[in-house]
Write an enzyme that holds these catalytic residues in place. Structure first.
Site, short mmCIF file in Angstrom:
data_model
loop_
_atom_site.label_atom_id
_atom_site.label_comp_id
_atom_site.label_asym_id
_atom_site.label_seq_id
_atom_site.Cartn_x
_atom_site.Cartn_y
_atom_site.Cartn_z
N PRO A 245 -3.22 -0.82 2.19
CG PRO A 245 -1.30 -2.59 3.31
CD PRO A 245 -2.47 -1.77 3.77
CG ASP B 70 -5.76 -4.49 3.24
OD1 ASP B 70 -4.45 -4.29 3.35
OD2 ASP B 70 -6.65 -4.45 4.15
CG HIS B 71 0.80 -6.57 0.62
ND1 HIS B 71 1.14 -7.70 1.06
CD2 HIS B 71 1.62 -6.25 -0.39
CE1 HIS B 71 1.81 -8.48 0.24
NE2 HIS B 71 2.48 -7.47 -0.63
NE ARG B 72 -4.78 -3.21 6.43
CZ ARG B 72 -5.79 -2.66 6.75
NH1 ARG B 72 -5.63 -1.80 8.05
NH2 ARG B 72 -7.04 -2.50 6.17
#
Length: 490
Positions: free
Chosen positions: A284, A460-462
Site C-alpha cells: 500500500p 509502504d504503509h504496512r
C-alpha cells in the site's frame, strides 16, 4: 568431436534469455573463455564465454531469438575424445549471481566449475584444469517457449559468388560484402552513441576497423564503413528537387505502417513492468511531499567543485541527497526494512544498500551502492558515478540490482518538479528528487531568489506510519536546507 553447449542458468533463476548478438560465426576458431555471444536476461546484458577451445560447428539460434535455459545454443568441434561438459557444474549457478558483482556483465570465473578432461588447445598442453560455465548439464526443457526469429542469422548467409548479401535490417546483423574481412574475435570497443548509430544502420561493429585511441571505434569509422558497403540511411532529397506526388495506394500503405509500431515486451522492459505491477498491487503506497530551500547545499557543492583536492570527483545534488538519506535512515529504521510475508516478520536492516534509479536505452534499472551508509560523501559520489557509467554502457550485472534496501530516483534531471514514485519491490521507501528551481522564496523575513527543490517520498504503509515517513522526510530536508546539521546526526 561435435559437442553441444546449452544456454546456462545465468544466476538469476530465469527460464529464458534473448540472444542479442553473436560475436563469432560458424567456422571460427575460438579459445577457452573467449566471449562468443551477448544475451539479455530480464535484468541485464551478459557476455557468454566459450566453454571450449575448438571450431564453431553450428549456431542454433539467431540474434533476436528467445532461448530457453537448457536449450542447445551452439555446437563446437572440439579436438579430443573427452570433451563432454561436466554434469555437476550446474551447482555453481548459486554462486554466480553474488560473484558477478565483481565481474559485471560477465559470468564470473570464480563461480565456474572445472571442466571434465578437456583436451588442451594448441599451446595449452601444460595448462591446469580450466574453469567451466555455470549451468552445464542442464536438462533440456520438454516444452519451452518457441523461438522468434526477429532477425536473420548472419552465419546462414554466404557472401561467396554475390556482390552483397541482402539481410533484414536489424541492430546486430552482419552485413557481408566482398571487401569485408572476417570479424575479429575480441569484442569491439565503442561508445553508446556509436553503438546506436551502428544499430540504426544495421552494421556489426566487429567488422568495422577502428581508428580511435586504444582500438576505439569512432562515429567516423562507422559512417565510413556504411558508405563503403552501401548501408547508409537513404539520402535526403535535394532542396530544389520537386517531390513526386504519392499515389493513394502508397499513402494508405504508409499510413498503416507509421500509425502503429509493435515492439515485443521482453528483457529489462518486461522485468520492470512485472516488478512495478507487483509492487503497486502488493504494497500500500503512500506519498508525501516537502519543498525545501537548498541554497546552502548548492553553495556547498559549488565550493567542493572549486576545491583542487577534489578534482575528478563529481559531487552533485544526488550524492549529497544520498548522504542525507543514509543519515536519516539511521534515525528512522522503519524506512530501511522489508515485509517478509512468508515468515510473517518485519526485517530491519543494519546497513543501507542504496538503489539509484537509472534510465538506459534498454529501460529502467536500479543498481545499488552496497553499504552506502559506511561511505563518505566523496566515496558515495564516486560509487554513484560508477553505477551510472556502467548502466549507460548496458553492463549493469544482475547482482548489482539485488538486495537493495532503499532507493532514490532523480526526476529533476528531466526538468520535473515532483511525482509519486513506485517502490522497488521488497523495499519500504523510495525518494524522488525534483528539479532545482531558482525562484522567489522567504528567507530571513524577506523575499529573495533561492534554490528550491521538491522531495517526494513514497513508502509502504504496512511498514511505515505517516508520522515516521514525515519525520524521515523532514530529516532529509533539514540536511539539504542546512548541510551543517549533518554534524548533529548519527
Amino acid at each position: 568431436m561435435i559437442t553441444e553447449f546449452r544456454l546456462p542458468d545465468l544466476g538469476e533463476g530465469l527460464p529464458e534469455a534473448e540472444l542479442v548478438q553473436w560475436l563469432v560465426a560458424e567456422g571460427d576458431t575460438v579459445t577457452l573463455n573467449q566471449t562468443i555471444a551477448e544475451v539479455e536476461t530480464a535484468k541485464a546484458v551478459v557476455e557468454l564465454p566459450s566453454p571450449y577451445a575448438g571450431v564453431i560447428s553450428k549456431l542454433h539460434a539467431a540474434a533476436g531469438d528467445i532461448v530457453a535455459v537448457g536449450s542447445v545454443l551452439i555446437a563446437f568441434d572440439v579436438p579430443g575424445e573427452d570433451a563432454a561438459p561436466a554434469a555437476d557444474a550446474g551447482s555453481a549457478a548459486v554462486a554466480a549471481a553474488a560473484a558477478s558483482a565483481e565481474t559485471p556483465a560477465q559470468v564470473p570465473a570464480a563461480a565456474q566449475a572445472p571442466a571434465a578432461a578437456q583436451a588442451p588447445a594448441p599451446g595449452q598442453e601444460h595448462a591446469q584444469a580450466q574453469p567451466n560455465l555455470v549451468g552445464y548439464g542442464a536438462a533440456p526443457q520438454a516444452a519451452g517457449r518457441p523461438t522468434r526469429r526477429a532477425r536473420v542469422a548472419a552465419a546462414s548467409v554466404s557472401s561467396a559468388g554475390a556482390d552483397t548479401a541482402v539481410l533484414e535490417a536489424a541492430p546486430h546483423d552482419v552485413l557481408h560484402a566482398p571487401d569485408v574481412v572476417e570479424a575479429p574475435l575480441e569484442r569491439p570497443r565503442s561508445t553508446p552513441p556509436v553503438r546506436k548509430l551502428a544499430k540504426d544502420l544495421g552494421i556489426d561493429l566487429g567488422l568495422v576497423e577502428p581508428t580511435g585511441s586504444d582500438g576505439l571505434i569512432t562515429r567516423a569509422d562507422v559512417e565510413a564503413y556504411a558508405e563503403r558497403i552501401g548501408a547508409a540511411a537513404p539520402a535526403v532529397a535535394e532542396v530544389d528537387a520537386e517531390p513526386a506526388p504519392a499515389s493513394p495506394a502508397a499513402l494508405a500503405e504508409r499510413s498503416a505502417v507509421e500509425r502503429e509500431r509493435r515492439i515485443p515486451i521482453r528483457g529489462v522492459r518486461k522485468h520492470t513492468a512485472e516488478a512495478m505491477v507487483r509492487s503497486a498491487f502488493t504494497a500500500p503506497h503512500v506519498t508525501t511531499f516537502l519543498t525545501v530551500d537548498i541554497t546552502a547545499t548548492t553553495e556547498l557543492i559549488a565550493s567542493l567543485k572549486a576545491d583542487r583536492s577534489l578534482q575528478g570527483h563529481r559531487i552533485g545534488i544526488l550524492a549529497v541527497a544520498a548522504k542525507a538519506v543514509c543519515l536519516a535512515l539511521a534515525r528512522t529504521p522503519e524506512l530501511n526494512s522489508r515485509w517478509d510475508e512468508e515468515h510473517g516478520e518485519i526485517v530491519e536492516f543494519g546497513y543501507v544498500n542504496l538503489g539509484i534509479a537509472a534510465a538506459t536505452q534498454r529501460g529502467l534499472v536500479v543498481p545499488n551502492v552496497r553499504d552506502a551508509d559506511a561511505l563518505t560523501l566523496v566515496e558515495l559520489a564516486d560509487a554513484i558515478g560508477g553505477l551510472a557509467e556502467t548502466a549507460r554502457a548496458g553492463k549493469t550485472s544482475p547482482a548489482d540490482m539485488m538486495n537493495g534496501t532503499f532507493s532514490i530516483t532523480n526526476v529533476g534531471v528531466f526538468g520535473v518538479d515532483a511525482g509519486t514514485p513506485i517502490l522497488n519491490p521488497g523495499e519500504a521507501g523510495i525518494l524522488a528528487l525534483g528539479a532545482v528551481r531558482r525562484q522567489p522564496w522567504e528567507h530571513r523575513g524577506e523575499i529573495a531568489l533561492r534554490d528550491v527543490m521538491t522531495l517526494a517520498l513514497s513508502f509502504d504503509h504496512r511498514l511505515v506510519d505517516g508520522e515516521q515517513g514525515a519525520r524521515f522526510l523532514a530529516d532529509v530536508g533539514a540536511i539539504l536546507r542546512e548541510p551543517g546539521r549533518a554534524m548533529l546526526m548519527r
